[in-house]
Design a protein around this motif. Structure first.
Motif, PDB file in Angstrom:
ATOM      1  N   PHE A  57       0.813  -1.203   0.000  1.00  0.00           N
ATOM      2  CA  PHE A  57       0.000   0.000   0.000  1.00  0.00           C
ATOM      3  C   PHE A  57       0.854   1.263   0.000  1.00  0.00           C
ATOM      4  O   PHE A  57       1.956   1.276   0.535  1.00  0.00           O
ATOM      5  CB  PHE A  57      -0.941  -0.003   1.210  1.00  0.00           C
ATOM      6  CG  PHE A  57      -1.838  -1.214   1.226  1.00  0.00           C
ATOM      7  CD1 PHE A  57      -2.936  -1.282   0.374  1.00  0.00           C
ATOM      8  CD2 PHE A  57      -1.556  -2.296   2.039  1.00  0.00           C
ATOM      9  CE1 PHE A  57      -3.739  -2.401   0.360  1.00  0.00           C
ATOM     10  CE2 PHE A  57      -2.359  -3.422   2.030  1.00  0.00           C
ATOM     11  CZ  PHE A  57      -3.451  -3.478   1.195  1.00  0.00           C
ATOM     12  N   LYS A  58       0.273   2.299  -0.592  1.00  0.00           N
ATOM     13  CA  LYS A  58       0.891   3.623  -0.594  1.00  0.00           C
ATOM     14  C   LYS A  58       1.054   4.047   0.866  1.00  0.00           C
ATOM     15  O   LYS A  58       0.184   3.816   1.692  1.00  0.00           O
ATOM     16  CB  LYS A  58      -0.058   4.566  -1.319  1.00  0.00           C
ATOM     17  CG  LYS A  58       0.477   5.940  -1.541  1.00  0.00           C
ATOM     18  CD  LYS A  58      -0.519   6.748  -2.372  1.00  0.00           C
ATOM     19  CE  LYS A  58      -0.193   8.212  -2.190  1.00  0.00           C
ATOM     20  NZ  LYS A  58      -1.264   9.090  -2.563  1.00  0.00           N
ATOM     21  N   HIS A  59       2.188   4.651   1.203  1.00  0.00           N
ATOM     22  CA  HIS A  59       2.419   4.974   2.609  1.00  0.00           C
ATOM     23  C   HIS A  59       3.284   6.222   2.731  1.00  0.00           C
ATOM     24  O   HIS A  59       4.012   6.567   1.813  1.00  0.00           O
ATOM     25  CB  HIS A  59       3.119   3.796   3.266  1.00  0.00           C
ATOM     26  CG  HIS A  59       2.746   3.625   4.712  1.00  0.00           C
ATOM     27  ND1 HIS A  59       2.372   4.659   5.507  1.00  0.00           N
ATOM     28  CD2 HIS A  59       2.686   2.520   5.482  1.00  0.00           C
ATOM     29  CE1 HIS A  59       2.114   4.202   6.714  1.00  0.00           C
ATOM     30  NE2 HIS A  59       2.295   2.899   6.738  1.00  0.00           N
ATOM     31  N   TYR A  60       3.183   6.873   3.844  1.00  0.00           N
ATOM     32  CA  TYR A  60       4.077   7.984   4.190  1.00  0.00           C
ATOM     33  C   TYR A  60       4.019   9.131   3.194  1.00  0.00           C
ATOM     34  O   TYR A  60       4.968   9.891   3.052  1.00  0.00           O
ATOM     35  CB  TYR A  60       5.534   7.502   4.283  1.00  0.00           C
ATOM     36  CG  TYR A  60       5.720   6.292   5.134  1.00  0.00           C
ATOM     37  CD1 TYR A  60       5.572   6.380   6.512  1.00  0.00           C
ATOM     38  CD2 TYR A  60       6.039   5.056   4.582  1.00  0.00           C
ATOM     39  CE1 TYR A  60       5.729   5.265   7.312  1.00  0.00           C
ATOM     40  CE2 TYR A  60       6.205   3.938   5.377  1.00  0.00           C
ATOM     41  CZ  TYR A  60       6.050   4.045   6.737  1.00  0.00           C
ATOM     42  OH  TYR A  60       6.203   2.951   7.525  1.00  0.00           O
TER      43      TYR A  60
ATOM     44  N   ILE B  76       7.018  15.250  -2.968  1.00  0.00           N
ATOM     45  CA  ILE B  76       8.226  15.086  -2.154  1.00  0.00           C
ATOM     46  C   ILE B  76       9.247  14.273  -2.946  1.00  0.00           C
ATOM     47  O   ILE B  76       8.871  13.350  -3.668  1.00  0.00           O
ATOM     48  CB  ILE B  76       7.874  14.442  -0.781  1.00  0.00           C
ATOM     49  CG1 ILE B  76       9.104  14.311   0.118  1.00  0.00           C
ATOM     50  CG2 ILE B  76       7.175  13.098  -0.926  1.00  0.00           C
ATOM     51  CD1 ILE B  76       8.771  14.052   1.589  1.00  0.00           C
ATOM     52  N   ALA B  77      10.522  14.657  -2.841  1.00  0.00           N
ATOM     53  CA  ALA B  77      11.573  13.951  -3.585  1.00  0.00           C
ATOM     54  C   ALA B  77      12.863  13.950  -2.785  1.00  0.00           C
ATOM     55  O   ALA B  77      13.087  14.826  -1.941  1.00  0.00           O
ATOM     56  CB  ALA B  77      11.796  14.641  -4.928  1.00  0.00           C
ATOM     57  N   ILE B  78      13.685  12.978  -3.071  1.00  0.00           N
ATOM     58  CA  ILE B  78      15.010  12.921  -2.443  1.00  0.00           C
ATOM     59  C   ILE B  78      15.890  13.968  -3.128  1.00  0.00           C
ATOM     60  O   ILE B  78      15.844  14.124  -4.353  1.00  0.00           O
ATOM     61  CB  ILE B  78      15.612  11.503  -2.590  1.00  0.00           C
ATOM     62  CG1 ILE B  78      14.766  10.507  -1.786  1.00  0.00           C
ATOM     63  CG2 ILE B  78      17.075  11.474  -2.163  1.00  0.00           C
ATOM     64  CD1 ILE B  78      15.138   9.057  -1.951  1.00  0.00           C
TER      65      ILE B  78
ATOM     66  N   ARG C  86       9.783   5.285   0.479  1.00  0.00           N
ATOM     67  CA  ARG C  86       8.352   5.018   0.309  1.00  0.00           C
ATOM     68  C   ARG C  86       7.544   6.317   0.290  1.00  0.00           C
ATOM     69  O   ARG C  86       6.566   6.427  -0.438  1.00  0.00           O
ATOM     70  CB  ARG C  86       7.874   4.061   1.393  1.00  0.00           C
ATOM     71  CG  ARG C  86       8.576   2.706   1.201  1.00  0.00           C
ATOM     72  CD  ARG C  86       7.734   1.550   1.600  1.00  0.00           C
ATOM     73  NE  ARG C  86       8.034   1.088   2.918  1.00  0.00           N
ATOM     74  CZ  ARG C  86       7.147   0.559   3.739  1.00  0.00           C
ATOM     75  NH1 ARG C  86       5.885   0.479   3.377  1.00  0.00           N
ATOM     76  NH2 ARG C  86       7.506   0.133   4.917  1.00  0.00           N
ATOM     77  N   ALA C  87       8.003   7.309   1.065  1.00  0.00           N
ATOM     78  CA  ALA C  87       7.320   8.615   1.046  1.00  0.00           C
ATOM     79  C   ALA C  87       7.453   9.223  -0.359  1.00  0.00           C
ATOM     80  O   ALA C  87       6.518   9.842  -0.872  1.00  0.00           O
ATOM     81  CB  ALA C  87       7.930   9.555   2.080  1.00  0.00           C
ATOM     82  N   CYS C  88       8.623   9.034  -0.974  1.00  0.00           N
ATOM     83  CA  CYS C  88       8.877   9.641  -2.280  1.00  0.00           C
ATOM     84  C   CYS C  88       8.412   8.740  -3.431  1.00  0.00           C
ATOM     85  O   CYS C  88       8.537   9.108  -4.596  1.00  0.00           O
ATOM     86  CB  CYS C  88      10.373   9.933  -2.442  1.00  0.00           C
ATOM     87  SG  CYS C  88      10.972  11.121  -1.235  1.00  0.00           S
ATOM     88  N   GLY C  89       7.935   7.550  -3.086  1.00  0.00           N
ATOM     89  CA  GLY C  89       7.427   6.625  -4.104  1.00  0.00           C
ATOM     90  C   GLY C  89       8.534   6.125  -5.038  1.00  0.00           C
ATOM     91  O   GLY C  89       8.296   5.897  -6.220  1.00  0.00           O
ATOM     92  N   VAL C  90       9.749   5.965  -4.510  1.00  0.00           N
ATOM     93  CA  VAL C  90      10.856   5.421  -5.356  1.00  0.00           C
ATOM     94  C   VAL C  90      11.432   4.156  -4.744  1.00  0.00           C
ATOM     95  O   VAL C  90      11.177   3.838  -3.606  1.00  0.00           O
ATOM     96  CB  VAL C  90      11.997   6.445  -5.558  1.00  0.00           C
ATOM     97  CG1 VAL C  90      11.504   7.580  -6.420  1.00  0.00           C
ATOM     98  CG2 VAL C  90      12.565   6.940  -4.230  1.00  0.00           C
TER      99      VAL C  90
END
Ligand code: TXA
Ligand code: MG
Length: 330
Positions: free
Chosen positions: A232-235, A241-243, A326-330
């Motif tokens: 699941f999508k999280h954080y 948001i990106a690194i 996971r927050a950045c989806g990468v």
């Protein structure tokens, strides 16, 4: 409502929990939203309050390692029992163990799995609450599904509002990241979520190899993943948001916020609309403790982008980078 941890509020919490209601309480990792783990309809209220997918199982909290057999079915002399005996030395603490479940645990706690995740939280309020009641507490993090976990009582209120009638205030959580989740049911122990108890520490105690999280991501397509929570999508904050990529950071325009893990020069600071410094010198404990609060804080500033720093991926740094990716989806 946020209430202080007074005797009368503990009694109120017990009353609510015994009546099949949910109560939010602090643990050393993050705040949990608890309900009687033996009561299916009480547990259903957790899923409703969080808007949590039913496929994502919950962690069951017990007050003492000696109570584990109330919730887990441990075969005498089994490999699982031997591992549990060694690892229970880390309890109370930020370690959730995935074990074969007792039939008395309702299916909605475990999302229909034959296993249950169990932990003994190391926080005086969680401990006192668990001693006061006669059942274990199923408790996920006390946030709406997909948000970052709450590390203070105010975050719980912001996330769940009136959907939780009692939030016991325990100040800021000492660890700040959710527990390590480790499955010890299979032939090889498998780390399902990195946390403050590191893989190295676990391997030292068990004296055997532990599969890392990379193993989890490589599960056979179509097969049930070992930890449904990973699906699941999280954080994810509302703001993109990106690194941070130091090589092209100055090419980005708009209102940018930065979460930094080390001191910034004044020149650097002026490049950003908002900056939050989590540590002067990349101290991993400090970063872990303040990370989720910083993401929440910057998410309220109507920024175009939040940039976030990176740290070494050893020890606690593995868990920090896991949450950031996971927050950045990468
Ligand atoms: O630190 C923590 O673990 C906090 C505090 C409140 O204890 N709780 C927490 O719960 O983070 P939650 O629900 O946000 O995360 C539970 C994780 C999910 O990734 C879920 O997939 C995994 O544990 N999990 C629970 N039961 C499992 C099982 N039987 N098998 C595999 N994974 C399981
Ligand atoms: Mg959670």
């Amino acid at each position: 409502m946020i209430v202080p941890a007074t005797d009368s509020n503990f009694l109120k919490a017990r009353e609510l929990l015994e009546a099949g209601q949910v109560v939010a309480f602090p643990t050393e990792t993050v705040y949990g939203l608890g309900a009687n783990a033996f009561d299916q309809s009480a547990v259903a209220k957790i899923f409703a309050a969080k808007n949590r997918p039913y496929l994502n199982p919950l962690i069951v909290h017990i007050g003492n390692a000696s109570e584990v057999e109330k919730v887990a079915l441990i075969e005498r002399g089994s490999l699982c029992q031997k591992r549990l005996n060694r690892l229970s030395a880390l309890w109370p603490g930020p370690l959730s163990l995935v074990l074969p479940k007792q039939p008395c645990i309702p299916d909605n706690v475990t999302a229909g799995l034959t296993t249950v995740a169990v932990r003994v939280p190391n926080h005086p309020i969680a401990q006192k609450l668990l001693k006061l009641i006669s059942f274990p507490l199923a408790a996920p993090s006390a946030n709406t599904s997909t948000e970052v976990s709450p590390t203070c009582a105010k975050h719980v209120l912001q996330s769940l509002g009136e959907r939780v009638s009692l939030i016991i205030d325990g100040g800021d959580c000492a660890v700040g990241l959710e527990s390590t989740v480790l499955s010890i049911t299979g032939p090889t122990p498998t780390l399902l979520r990195p946390g403050a108890i590191t893989r190295e520490e676990i391997e030292n105690i068990l004296q055997e190899h532990v599969h890392g999280t990379e193993k989890v991501e490589l599960h056979t397509p179509g097969a049930a993943p070992p930890s449904p929570g990973l699906l699941f999508k999280h954080y994810a904050p509302k703001t993109p948001i990106a690194i941070i990529d130091p090589t092209n950071s100055n090419k980005i325009s708009g209102k940018i916020g930065l979460i930094s893990f080390k001191a910034l020069s004044n020149d650097k600071k002026t490049e950003y609309t908002e900056t939050i410094l989590l540590s002067k010198d990349e101290n991993l404990e400090e970063i872990a403790k303040k990370l989720f609060a910083a993401i929440r804080e910057l998410d309220q500033h109507k920024l175009d982008l939040i940039l976030i720093d990176t740290c070494q991926e050893t020890g606690l740094g593995t868990a920090i980078m896991d949450r950031i990716r996971r927050a950045c989806g990468v």
